[in-house]
Each structure stands twice: as structure tokens, then as C-alpha cells.
Design an enzyme around this catalytic site. Structure first.
Site, PDB file in Angstrom:
ATOM      1  N   CYS A  65       0.873  -1.170   0.000  1.00 28.47           N
ATOM      2  CA  CYS A  65       0.000   0.000   0.000  1.00 28.47           C
ATOM      3  C   CYS A  65       0.908   1.216   0.000  1.00 28.47           C
ATOM      4  O   CYS A  65       2.120   1.080  -0.168  1.00 28.47           O
ATOM      5  CB  CYS A  65      -0.988  -0.006   1.169  1.00 28.47           C
ATOM      6  SG  CYS A  65      -0.272   0.201   2.810  1.00 28.47           S
ATOM      7  N   HIS A  98      14.058 -16.067  11.531  1.00 25.14           N
ATOM      8  CA  HIS A  98      13.828 -16.146  12.977  1.00 25.14           C
ATOM      9  C   HIS A  98      12.351 -16.192  13.360  1.00 25.14           C
ATOM     10  O   HIS A  98      12.011 -16.763  14.399  1.00 25.14           O
ATOM     11  CB  HIS A  98      14.461 -14.944  13.679  1.00 25.14           C
ATOM     12  CG  HIS A  98      15.953 -14.939  13.623  1.00 25.14           C
ATOM     13  ND1 HIS A  98      16.711 -14.144  14.447  1.00 25.14           N
ATOM     14  CD2 HIS A  98      16.839 -15.619  12.850  1.00 25.14           C
ATOM     15  CE1 HIS A  98      17.997 -14.332  14.191  1.00 25.14           C
ATOM     16  NE2 HIS A  98      18.095 -15.222  13.218  1.00 25.14           N
TER      17      HIS A  98
END
Length: 147
Positions: A65, A98
């Protein structure tokens, strides 16, 4: 991989560069729009990308966006989506490695096509590090989501 891509009008210009980067890296694009500069609502496109990832229609997603903030907020409302706004390559690959990031969010009015290309490459080339500390933390995130 199949990569779901969706944007509102604020990310329309960046969308083509992102699609080209995904395809150049050998992945298939599922394009959820928009294809017009007419004003549209970012939650609709974030939902389309997030739902494609959660359903297994796509392995990962990229939502865009104007700022990247709106699609990040909206995509994270979908159970199973781990979306993050990344305007640098470190966050893009580290988020996957992670945190098992599965939806990359970008701001079409914040970064340009060259940087987006590098970020997409970092995001798509990374894999989750299935180590105890990362799986333990991911399990805690999933538990929060299930509350």
C-alpha cells in the site's frame, strides 16, 4: 514457490517491479490486484494475499500500500499470517529466518523499485531456521494468536 501479490492504489506503481522481481527469481505470481489507479481499500488486498497464504494457495505473500503500514495491520488480523513491513533487506530475510514471516509488506510511496527488488530477493531466498529458540518463540506467537 507461488507468491501472492496484492496492492491498493498506493502501491500500484511498485507492484510491477515486485512482480518482475518474483518472476526473475523463478517463482510464480498470483496477482490479486489492483490494476487501476482508482482509489480502493487496502484491507481487501491484504486479506486476499493473507488468505492465499493461509489456505496454501501460495507459499508466501507480498502486500503493498502507500506506506505499507495499512496492509501490515490488516494482514496480521488473519490467523496464521505473520506479516511485517520491511524497507531493508536485513529485516526481510531475518524475519523469515527467525520469525517465520510469510507475508512481506512494502510501502509503494516509501521505497523505489531497486530497493524493492533487493528486499523481495532477501525475503524469498530466506528459510526459517528450525532451531529450538526460534520454534519456541514462534510457538509463543501462535499461542498469542489463539487466545
Amino acid at each position: 514457490m507461488k507468491i501472492a501479490v496484492g496492492t491498493d492504489h498506493g502501491g500500484l506503481i511498485l507492484k510491477q517491479a515486485v512482480i518482475e522481481a518474483v518472476q526473475r527469481l523463478g517463482h510464480e505470481v498470483l496477482d490479486f490486484g489492483t490494476d487501476s489507479p482508482a482509489s480502493v481499500d487496502y484491507p481487501d488486498f491484504a486479506a486476499a494475499v493473507g488468505n492465499a497464504v493461509v489456505s496454501g494457495q501460495a507459499e508466501r505473500g507480498i502486500a503493498i500500500c502507500g506506506s505499507g503500514v495499512g496492509v501490515t495491520v490488516a494482514a496480521n488480523k488473519i490467523k496464521g499470517v505473520r506479516a511485517c513491513l520491511c524497507h531493508d533487506t536485513y529485516s526481510a530475510h531475518q524475519g523469515v529466518e527467525h520469525d517465520d514471516l510469510n507475508v512481506l509488506c512494502l510501502g509503494g510511496r516509501v521505497i523505489g523499485p531497486a530497493l524493492a527488488d533487493e528486499i523481495v530477493q532477501a525475503f524469498l531466498s530466506a528459510n526459517f531456521h528450525n532451531e529450538a529458540r526460534f520454534t519456541r518463540r514462534l510457538d509463543k506467537v501462535i499461542a498469542l494468536e489463539n487466545q
